[in-house]
Design an enzyme around this catalytic site. Structure first.
Site, PDB file in Angstrom:
ATOM      1  N   TYR A   1       0.798  -1.230   0.000  1.00 53.74           N
ATOM      2  CA  TYR A   1       0.000   0.000   0.000  1.00 53.74           C
ATOM      3  C   TYR A   1       0.834   1.285   0.000  1.00 53.74           C
ATOM      4  CZ  TYR A   1      -3.620  -3.371   1.116  1.00 53.74           C
ATOM      5  OH  TYR A   1      -4.464  -4.440   1.083  1.00 53.74           O
TER       6      TYR A   1
ATOM      7  N   HIS B   1      -9.418   1.624  -5.405  1.00 47.72           N
ATOM      8  CA  HIS B   1      -8.510   0.821  -4.571  1.00 47.72           C
ATOM      9  C   HIS B   1      -7.087   1.263  -4.819  1.00 47.72           C
ATOM     10  CE1 HIS B   1     -11.695  -1.939  -3.467  1.00 47.72           C
ATOM     11  NE2 HIS B   1     -12.067  -1.911  -4.733  1.00 47.72           N
TER      12      HIS B   1
HETATM   13  O1  CA2 Z   1      -6.135  -1.904  -2.485  1.00 43.96           O
HETATM   14  C1  CA2 Z   1      -7.036  -1.441  -1.773  1.00 43.96           C
HETATM   15  O2  CA2 Z   1      -7.269  -0.234  -1.685  1.00 43.96           O
HETATM   16  C2  CA2 Z   1      -7.895  -2.391  -0.921  1.00 43.96           C
HETATM   17  O3  CA2 Z   1      -9.221  -1.877  -0.880  1.00 43.96           O
HETATM   18  C3  CA2 Z   1      -7.271  -2.387   0.465  1.00 43.96           C
HETATM   19  C4  CA2 Z   1      -7.954  -3.363   1.419  1.00 43.96           C
HETATM   20  C5  CA2 Z   1      -8.058  -4.757   0.802  1.00 43.96           C
HETATM   21  O4  CA2 Z   1      -8.809  -5.609   1.654  1.00 43.96           O
HETATM   22  C6  CA2 Z   1      -8.713  -4.726  -0.573  1.00 43.96           C
HETATM   23  O5  CA2 Z   1      -8.723  -6.033  -1.108  1.00 43.96           O
HETATM   24  C7  CA2 Z   1      -7.948  -3.803  -1.497  1.00 43.96           C
HETATM   25  C8  CA2 Z   1      -7.175  -3.459   2.719  1.00 43.96           C
HETATM   26  C9  CA2 Z   1      -7.073  -2.176   3.470  1.00 43.96           C
HETATM   27  C10 CA2 Z   1      -6.219  -2.403   4.665  1.00 43.96           C
HETATM   28  O6  CA2 Z   1      -5.176  -1.482   4.633  1.00 43.96           O
HETATM   29  C11 CA2 Z   1      -4.072  -1.715   5.394  1.00 43.96           C
HETATM   30  C12 CA2 Z   1      -3.136  -0.724   5.381  1.00 43.96           C
HETATM   31  C13 CA2 Z   1      -1.988  -0.884   6.103  1.00 43.96           C
HETATM   32  C14 CA2 Z   1      -1.776  -2.020   6.851  1.00 43.96           C
HETATM   33  C15 CA2 Z   1      -2.723  -3.014   6.860  1.00 43.96           C
HETATM   34  C16 CA2 Z   1      -3.893  -2.858   6.128  1.00 43.96           C
END
Ligand code: CA2
Length: 141
Positions: free
Chosen positions: A18, A95
């Site tokens: 991310y 996303h």
């Molecule tokens: O890619 C994306 O923006 C997602 O929506 C992010 C979600 C994931 O479940 C989707 O499949 C794709 C996860 C968000 C969690 O974000 C975190 C950030 C830092 C550390 C852990 C999780």
């Protein structure tokens, strides 16, 4: 702009997926772009499905488009999809990561079928492109 569960952790963990940007910085970039485009943006993050739904319901008749990164709820929440569909405004799904090149369970989005469009894989630019799309839709284009 709706941010779903765990997005408050951005910048802190999983930078290889991310990036290092924080949610506060994403919101700052969105607010700056909104000013440039001459639109108003409200941002809201919650880890709770019901709170996201309450916020969508309160938007009815008050806002012109919803940009949403529903995070994990994208793949599971019929209730969030129903709330977005009932909002009566265009929905743009965004996303950070390209969900289609990740695990299979991320390929299915319950939101995509009621969204005007989906933007994924461009990090913070997914949000900024989403806001541009929302502004264009709000302006009737
Ligand atoms: O890619 C994306 O923006 C997602 O929506 C992010 C979600 C994931 O479940 C989707 O499949 C794709 C996860 C968000 C969690 O974000 C975190 C950030 C830092 C550390 C852990 C999780």
């Amino acid at each position: 702009m709706l941010h779903g569960p765990n997005l408050n952790l951005l910048g802190d963990r999983e930078p290889e997926i991310y990036g290092r940007i924080t949610l506060a910085e994403i919101d700052r970039r969105l607010t700056a772009l909104a000013a440039e485009l001459g639109v108003h943006v409200e941002t809201f993050q919650s880890n709770h499905e019901g709170e996201l739904i309450d916020r969508i319901q309160s938007a009815r008749g008050r806002i012109s488009a919803i940009v949403v990164n529903a995070a994990g709820y994208t793949h599971t929440s019929v209730a969030l999809r129903d709330a977005l569909a009932a909002s009566g405004v265009p929905v743009i799904e965004v996303h950070l990561s390209n969900v289609h090149r990740r695990e299979r369970f991320r390929h299915r989005s319950l939101i995509a079928g009621i969204a005007t469009g989906q933007i994924c894989g461009f990090g913070v630019d997914s949000y900024l492109l989403g806001l541009r799309a929302a502004a264009a839709l709000a302006a009737g284009g």
